[in-house]
Scaffold this active site. Structure first.
Site, PDB file in Angstrom:
ATOM      1  N   ARG A 189      19.672  10.397  -1.575  1.00 30.30           N
ATOM      2  CA  ARG A 189      21.448  11.524  -1.453  1.00 30.30           C
ATOM      3  C   ARG A 189      22.441  11.110  -0.294  1.00 30.30           C
ATOM      4  O   ARG A 189      23.616  11.278  -0.483  1.00 30.30           O
ATOM      5  CB  ARG A 189      20.115  12.710  -0.740  1.00 30.30           C
ATOM      6  N   ARG A 226      -7.520  -1.592   8.595  1.00 30.22           N
ATOM      7  CA  ARG A 226      -8.443  -3.355   8.280  1.00 30.22           C
ATOM      8  C   ARG A 226      -8.455  -3.798   9.652  1.00 30.22           C
ATOM      9  O   ARG A 226      -9.286  -4.602  10.030  1.00 30.22           O
ATOM     10  CB  ARG A 226      -7.530  -3.971   6.728  1.00 30.22           C
ATOM     11  N   ASP A 245       0.877   0.641  12.027  1.00 32.27           N
ATOM     12  CA  ASP A 245       0.515  -0.853  12.385  1.00 32.27           C
ATOM     13  C   ASP A 245       2.123  -1.320  12.634  1.00 32.27           C
ATOM     14  O   ASP A 245       1.437  -2.655  13.040  1.00 32.27           O
ATOM     15  CB  ASP A 245      -0.339  -1.678  11.916  1.00 32.27           C
ATOM     16  N   HIS A 300     -10.045   6.439  -0.855  1.00 31.74           N
ATOM     17  CA  HIS A 300      -8.222   6.241  -0.701  1.00 31.74           C
ATOM     18  C   HIS A 300      -7.961   8.219  -0.730  1.00 31.74           C
ATOM     19  O   HIS A 300      -6.896   7.949  -0.602  1.00 31.74           O
ATOM     20  CB  HIS A 300      -8.553   5.640  -2.144  1.00 31.74           C
ATOM     21  N   ARG A 314       1.442  -5.070  -5.427  1.00 29.09           N
ATOM     22  CA  ARG A 314       1.107  -5.974  -4.907  1.00 29.09           C
ATOM     23  C   ARG A 314       1.094  -7.329  -6.221  1.00 29.09           C
ATOM     24  O   ARG A 314       1.584  -7.357  -7.056  1.00 29.09           O
ATOM     25  CB  ARG A 314       0.133  -6.334  -4.582  1.00 29.09           C
ATOM     26  N   CYS A 315       2.656  -8.260  -5.719  1.00 29.33           N
ATOM     27  CA  CYS A 315       3.358  -9.205  -6.434  1.00 29.33           C
ATOM     28  C   CYS A 315       3.373 -10.303  -6.187  1.00 29.33           C
ATOM     29  O   CYS A 315       3.899 -10.932  -5.090  1.00 29.33           O
ATOM     30  CB  CYS A 315       4.653  -9.133  -6.364  1.00 29.33           C
ATOM     31  N   GLY A 349       0.953  -1.245   0.531  1.00 28.69           N
ATOM     32  CA  GLY A 349       0.131   0.334   0.272  1.00 28.69           C
ATOM     33  C   GLY A 349       0.526   1.310  -0.195  1.00 28.69           C
ATOM     34  O   GLY A 349       1.896   1.270   0.559  1.00 28.69           O
ATOM     35  N   ASP A 389      -1.201   2.856   8.897  1.00 26.51           N
ATOM     36  CA  ASP A 389      -1.889   2.451   8.751  1.00 26.51           C
ATOM     37  C   ASP A 389      -0.981   2.824  10.494  1.00 26.51           C
ATOM     38  O   ASP A 389      -2.484   2.231  11.664  1.00 26.51           O
ATOM     39  CB  ASP A 389      -1.778   0.648   9.098  1.00 26.51           C
ATOM     40  N   ARG A 419     -18.121  17.957   9.919  1.00 30.16           N
ATOM     41  CA  ARG A 419     -18.969  18.583  10.964  1.00 30.16           C
ATOM     42  C   ARG A 419     -20.109  19.718  11.016  1.00 30.16           C
ATOM     43  O   ARG A 419     -20.964  19.689  11.751  1.00 30.16           O
ATOM     44  CB  ARG A 419     -17.768  18.560  11.781  1.00 30.16           C
ATOM     45  N   ASP A 439       4.322  -4.708   6.951  1.00 29.61           N
ATOM     46  CA  ASP A 439       4.569  -5.732   6.757  1.00 29.61           C
ATOM     47  C   ASP A 439       4.858  -6.779   5.809  1.00 29.61           C
ATOM     48  O   ASP A 439       5.685  -8.156   6.277  1.00 29.61           O
ATOM     49  CB  ASP A 439       4.336  -6.021   7.977  1.00 29.61           C
ATOM     50  N   ALA A 463     -14.453  13.076  18.418  1.00 27.90           N
ATOM     51  CA  ALA A 463     -15.998  11.892  17.947  1.00 27.90           C
ATOM     52  C   ALA A 463     -16.388  11.628  19.400  1.00 27.90           C
ATOM     53  O   ALA A 463     -15.777  11.495  20.578  1.00 27.90           O
ATOM     54  CB  ALA A 463     -15.084  11.012  17.141  1.00 27.90           C
ATOM     55  N   GLU A 464     -18.202  11.094  19.294  1.00 29.06           N
ATOM     56  CA  GLU A 464     -18.575  10.657  20.220  1.00 29.06           C
ATOM     57  C   GLU A 464     -18.225   9.178  20.467  1.00 29.06           C
ATOM     58  O   GLU A 464     -18.070   8.982  21.550  1.00 29.06           O
ATOM     59  CB  GLU A 464     -19.950  10.391  20.417  1.00 29.06           C
ATOM     60  N   THR A 504       3.925   3.079   5.914  1.00 29.72           N
ATOM     61  CA  THR A 504       1.899   2.616   6.135  1.00 29.72           C
ATOM     62  C   THR A 504       1.024   3.796   6.464  1.00 29.72           C
ATOM     63  O   THR A 504       1.843   4.001   7.398  1.00 29.72           O
ATOM     64  CB  THR A 504       1.406   0.986   6.563  1.00 29.72           C
TER      65      THR A 504
HETATM   66  P1  ADP Z   1       2.371  -4.156   2.499  1.00 27.05           P
HETATM   67  O1  ADP Z   1       3.879  -4.262   3.105  1.00 27.05           O
HETATM   68  O2  ADP Z   1       1.547  -2.324   3.082  1.00 27.05           O
HETATM   69  O3  ADP Z   1       2.097  -4.549   3.421  1.00 27.05           O
HETATM   70  P2  ADP Z   1       1.905  -6.916   1.453  1.00 27.05           P
HETATM   71  O4  ADP Z   1       1.121  -7.524   2.325  1.00 27.05           O
HETATM   72  O5  ADP Z   1       0.518  -6.506   0.229  1.00 27.05           O
HETATM   73  O6  ADP Z   1       1.186  -4.331   1.742  1.00 27.05           O
HETATM   74  O7  ADP Z   1       2.869  -7.097   0.354  1.00 27.05           O
HETATM   75  C1  ADP Z   1       3.779  -6.231  -0.153  1.00 27.05           C
HETATM   76  C2  ADP Z   1       4.492  -7.138  -1.011  1.00 27.05           C
HETATM   77  O8  ADP Z   1       4.823  -8.182  -0.343  1.00 27.05           O
HETATM   78  C3  ADP Z   1       3.164  -8.536  -1.727  1.00 27.05           C
HETATM   79  O9  ADP Z   1       2.304  -8.044  -2.426  1.00 27.05           O
HETATM   80  C4  ADP Z   1       3.953  -9.368  -2.064  1.00 27.05           C
HETATM   81  O10 ADP Z   1       4.769  -9.308  -3.334  1.00 27.05           O
HETATM   82  C5  ADP Z   1       5.632  -9.219  -0.471  1.00 27.05           C
HETATM   83  N1  ADP Z   1       5.504 -10.367   0.538  1.00 27.05           N
HETATM   84  C6  ADP Z   1       4.190 -10.340   1.299  1.00 27.05           C
HETATM   85  N2  ADP Z   1       4.434 -11.409   1.937  1.00 27.05           N
HETATM   86  C7  ADP Z   1       5.816 -11.968   1.720  1.00 27.05           C
HETATM   87  C8  ADP Z   1       5.910 -13.197   1.743  1.00 27.05           C
HETATM   88  N3  ADP Z   1       6.033 -13.935   2.636  1.00 27.05           N
HETATM   89  N4  ADP Z   1       7.357 -13.903   1.078  1.00 27.05           N
HETATM   90  C9  ADP Z   1       8.208 -12.725   0.381  1.00 27.05           C
HETATM   91  N5  ADP Z   1       7.039 -12.055   0.042  1.00 27.05           N
HETATM   92  C10 ADP Z   1       6.488 -11.339   0.141  1.00 27.05           C
END
Ligand code: ADP
Length: 319
Positions: free
Chosen positions: A25, A171, A129, A249, A72-73, A11, A127, A154, A103, A186-187, A125
């Site tokens: 730099r 989330r 978190d 967003h 995301r991959c 994200g 979040d 408001r 994370d 906020a209430e 991030t």
């Molecule tokens: P964020 O980093 O914001 O928490 P995601 O949880 O979508 O976002 O993770 C981002 C990317 O990090 C994933 O799309 C993936 O390519 C890689 N990733 C997530 N978990 C793993 C894992 N267990 N091993 C290797 N790569 C990971």
């Protein structure tokens, strides 16, 4: 170490750009070459990699998003995908890497460190978190965006004398909702860590009405369920009409605040220092206004805790 890489993943968060600028730099200042890896781990696998010069990161310090793009991959979660990524790093002569993300991205960073590519994580991030840092890059900007929106809501809430339910991102973590709740009076706040029941929310609306309050602000973190669901429940149980706003967003965009720019600059620079010192598998963070670092593995096994004192304070101040 002569040549390092930097990527943003997962994200996106405002402040990633000043973090990239700082990494590039700081590295060049210390005589290193820096390569930008575009589109996160996906670009690492496909070799979407270009050298970054001092000027490549000019005029981005104030821009939201990330000039390196994020992605995301799924493939990178597999050994095969990681192997392809490492091959690209070897091909470009990149000996160390900085990963800016959350994370999920850090899990990928651990895999790279384990397979011989020293990698440092920078928490980016909205979040907030991630354990091991008091703040993540992007949280302050997102919080200010939320507050700006709620201030506007408001005004109309007061004019129409209606309770407003505002859904914010989060989330698994309620920090954004909690801090916004405190900053905007906020209430009620409904967060994943402590979902207040609807009866409690209704009670607070009635209590406010009794003392002549013209509006009521209820903040819902998306992890608790939708604002629309909360509105339906309030209607069903108390026959009260509410208005719902889902901020969506817009919370991820916008020019990073001064706080996020400074944080990003400090954390990015520290990540480069750690690589120069031969460290691997670490995450940089800020604790008590000191730049610190921890093993990413420790960070990933710890839980992020919400500040219970802040939860109580929201309640005490919204009587
Ligand atoms: P964020 O980093 O914001 O928490 P995601 O949880 O979508 O976002 O993770 C981002 C990317 O990090 C994933 O799309 C993936 O390519 C890689 N990733 C997530 N978990 C793993 C894992 N267990 N091993 C290797 N790569 C990971």
């Amino acid at each position: 170490m002569k040549r390092i890489g930097v990527l943003t993943s997962g994200g996106d968060a405002p402040g990633m750009n000043p973090a990239i600028r700082s990494i590039v730099r700081k590295a060049i200042y210390h005589g290193l070459e820096v390569y930008g890896i575009y589109q996160g781990y996906s670009g690492l696998i496909s070799g979407n990699i270009k050298q970054l010069e001092v000027g490549s990161v000019g005029d981005i310090i104030h821009r939201g998003g990330t000039m390196l793009y994020s992605a995301r991959c799924e493939e990178f979660k597999t050994e095969e995908g990681q192997k392809k990524g490492i091959e690209q790093l070897h091909k470009f002569g990149i000996e160390g890497l900085v990963v800016i993300g959350g994370d999920g991205s850090f899990r990928g960073a651990v895999k790279l460190s384990e397979q011989g590519i020293p990698t440092i994580g920078v928490p980016g991030t909205i979040d907030n978190d991630i354990p091991g840092t008091d703040f993540t890059i992007g949280f302050d900007t997102a919080l200010n965006t939320v507050i700006d929106a709620i201030d506007k809501i408001r005004d109309t809430a007061t004019s129409h004398e209606r309770p407003f339910i505002i859904e914010v991102m989060g989330r698994d973590a309620g920090d954004l909702a909690l801090w916004a709740g405190l900053a905007d009076g906020a209430e009620s706040i409904l967060i994943p860590e402590r979902p207040e029941d609807i009866d409690g929310v209704i009670e607070r609306i009635y209590h406010g009405h009794k003392r002549g309050k013209k509006h009521s602000i209820i903040i819902v973190a998306e992890g608790v369920g939708s604002a629309a669901h909360v509105a339906n429940e309030i209607k069903k149980k108390a026959d009260l009409d509410t208005r719902v706003t889902v901020l969506g967003h817009i919370q991820r965009g916008g020019s990073p605040t001064a706080f996020d720019r400074v944080l990003a600059s400090r954390l990015g620079a520290k990540a480069v220092d750690l690589l120069i010192d031969g460290k691997a598998g670490k995450m940089v963070g800020i604790q008590n206004n000191q730049v610190v670092y921890h093993d990413i593995l420790d960070v990933l096994t710890k839980k992020h805790y919400i500040d219970n004192e802040l939860i109580e304070l929201v309640k005490e101040l919204s009587i």
